[in-house]
Design a protein around this motif. Structure first.
Motif, mmCIF file in Angstrom:
data_model
loop_
_atom_site.group_PDB
_atom_site.id
_atom_site.type_symbol
_atom_site.label_atom_id
_atom_site.label_comp_id
_atom_site.label_asym_id
_atom_site.label_seq_id
_atom_site.Cartn_x
_atom_site.Cartn_y
_atom_site.Cartn_z
ATOM 1 N N SER A 217 51.229 8.868 -1.818
ATOM 2 C CA SER A 217 50.764 7.176 -2.476
ATOM 3 C C SER A 217 51.752 7.595 -3.700
ATOM 4 O O SER A 217 51.645 6.118 -4.117
ATOM 5 C CB SER A 217 49.848 6.932 -3.033
ATOM 6 N N GLY B 170 53.840 5.388 -6.182
ATOM 7 C CA GLY B 170 52.347 4.674 -6.705
ATOM 8 C C GLY B 170 52.849 3.575 -6.927
ATOM 9 O O GLY B 170 54.713 3.240 -7.416
ATOM 10 N N SER B 171 51.987 2.648 -7.398
ATOM 11 C CA SER B 171 52.632 0.892 -7.270
ATOM 12 C C SER B 171 50.624 0.221 -7.922
ATOM 13 O O SER B 171 50.346 0.817 -8.158
ATOM 14 C CB SER B 171 52.473 -0.043 -6.457
ATOM 15 N N SER C 15 47.425 4.794 -4.447
ATOM 16 C CA SER C 15 48.359 4.218 -5.001
ATOM 17 C C SER C 15 48.417 4.098 -6.826
ATOM 18 O O SER C 15 49.628 4.091 -7.901
ATOM 19 C CB SER C 15 49.135 2.849 -4.213
ATOM 20 N N ARG C 16 47.308 3.366 -7.566
ATOM 21 C CA ARG C 16 47.388 3.000 -8.922
ATOM 22 C C ARG C 16 46.992 4.160 -9.067
ATOM 23 O O ARG C 16 47.617 4.687 -10.416
ATOM 24 C CB ARG C 16 46.451 1.813 -8.737
ATOM 25 N N GLY D 72 49.608 -1.346 -6.077
ATOM 26 C CA GLY D 72 49.588 -1.114 -4.427
ATOM 27 C C GLY D 72 47.810 -1.383 -4.128
ATOM 28 O O GLY D 72 46.918 -1.393 -5.801
ATOM 29 N N SER D 73 47.414 0.246 -3.489
ATOM 30 C CA SER D 73 45.943 0.492 -3.602
ATOM 31 C C SER D 73 45.393 0.861 -4.408
ATOM 32 O O SER D 73 46.448 1.343 -5.145
ATOM 33 C CB SER D 73 46.188 0.821 -2.195
ATOM 34 N N LYS E 162 56.105 11.145 0.354
ATOM 35 C CA LYS E 162 54.914 10.236 -0.690
ATOM 36 C C LYS E 162 54.417 10.978 -1.005
ATOM 37 O O LYS E 162 52.846 10.860 -1.842
ATOM 38 C CB LYS E 162 54.354 9.258 0.313
ATOM 39 N N LYS F 157 42.283 6.139 1.119
ATOM 40 C CA LYS F 157 44.189 6.633 0.676
ATOM 41 C C LYS F 157 43.724 7.783 0.565
ATOM 42 O O LYS F 157 43.684 8.233 -0.754
ATOM 43 C CB LYS F 157 45.230 5.467 0.067
#
Ligand SMILES: [Zn+2]
Length: 320
Positions: free
Chosen positions: A111, A114-115, A122-123, A118-119, A184, A106
């Motif tokens: 992303s 982000g989270s 995303s991290r 998440g993936s 994003k 990804k």
């Protein structure tokens, strides 16, 4: 806010202090810890905080080198006012795999914000969004063309954000290109927080390009001077051209591609830019400019498929 201590990884950084911080992001499957390395430079005098970052895409080494060299050249030491947060390499995973993306495939720059749950990409985005962006007023991140495409040194900015245009003009890269921020992306998140953000594009992935590196460093110094953070900056060496629009000339057939015009050239509609041969010497197609403009990026791949992007032409231009 700008006169308050920065807190990064539980470390307090006051005005007048410089620090190197390591921020935990995640671990490789081997257990190796992946940290984000952050340089913080703070003047005694409050002022804007500038984020200078490379390696959002892990294979865009030219951007990593540009930020590394600015740190090494100590251009952020002894700021007249304000702070600089310099991160030479955001996407460590892509960097060690010679890849644009994180190791989950990804794109970190698709992303954001982000989270932490998440993936992987995303991290990585979340580590920046949560810990660093709240401290930042203005961002510049350094990219290159992808997939063997070379970008002539250029700033991409959002037309809807006048402060970004002001800083793009101060940066004074050879080209300035109006481009809406991609969903994003880091730039989109920054703009949503009403913070100016410039994306510098220069050179090609997995290669150094000295011309782009020197343009990236000089432009950053000009922005810092414009903001009153440093006293001196190199004067611009050439005229700056702003493009309202850009589009790609694509391959109309597959084969072996050679360019005869390259990035930086002024071209006219119908002008030959390159040639695509079949590998056997039987036939060839001449690639023609589809409009008047300037080549802002070109493809260095020797083998292309029909539809591949060959020349990025900037148009609707004005000389600044
Ligand atoms: Zn990039």
């Amino acid at each position: 806010m700008n006169d308050q201590p920065f807190i990064l990884n539980k470390k307090k950084i006051e005005l007048g202090q410089n620090e190197n911080i390591q921020l935990h992001v995640a671990r490789l499957p081997s257990g190796t810890v992946i940290n984000l390395r952050i340089h913080v430079f703070r003047s005694k005098k409050p002022g804007p905080t500038l984020l200078i970052m490379g390696g959002v895409h892990g294979d865009e080494i030219n951007g990593v080198e540009t930020v590394r060299r600015m740190v090494d050249d100590k251009i952020f030491h002894n700021l007249k006012k304000g702070s600089v947060i310099a991160i030479p390499l955001l996407n460590v995973y892509g960097f060690i795999n010679f890849s644009r993306d994180a190791s989950d495939g990804k794109d970190v720059n698709r992303s954001f914000p982000g989270s932490t749950k998440g993936s992987l990409a995303s991290r990585v985005a979340a580590a920046l969004t949560r810990n660093v962006l709240p401290l930042v007023d203005i961002g510049i991140d350094f990219h290159t063309g992808g997939n063997a495409r070379y970008n002539f040194p250029q700033i991409r900015f959002s037309n809807k954000h006048p402060k970004s245009l002001e800083l793009a003009k101060a940066f004074a890269s050879p080209y300035i290109v109006a481009k809406p921020a991609i969903d994003k992306s880091l730039r989109k998140v920054m703009i949503s927080q009403k913070k100016p953000h410039l994306v510098f594009e220069g050179g090609e992935s997995l290669r150094y390009d000295g011309f782009s590196i020197s343009n990236g460093i000089a432009g950053t110094q000009r922005v810092m001077k414009h903001l009153g953070m440093i006293k001196r900056a190199p004067t611009k060496k050439r005229k700056v051209i702003l493009f309202e629009k850009s589009s790609w000339v694509r391959a109309d057939r597959s084969g072996l591609f050679r360019w005869t015009q390259q990035s930086g050239a002024k071209v006219s509609k119908g002008e030959p830019l390159g040639v695509i041969n079949d590998p056997y010497g039987d036939s060839k197609n001449i690639v023609l400019a589809h409009q008047d403009g300037f080549i802002i990026g070109h493809n260095n791949a020797p083998v292309v498929s029909a539809g591949d992007a060959l020349f990025h032409i900037g148009y609707r231009s004005q000389i600044l």
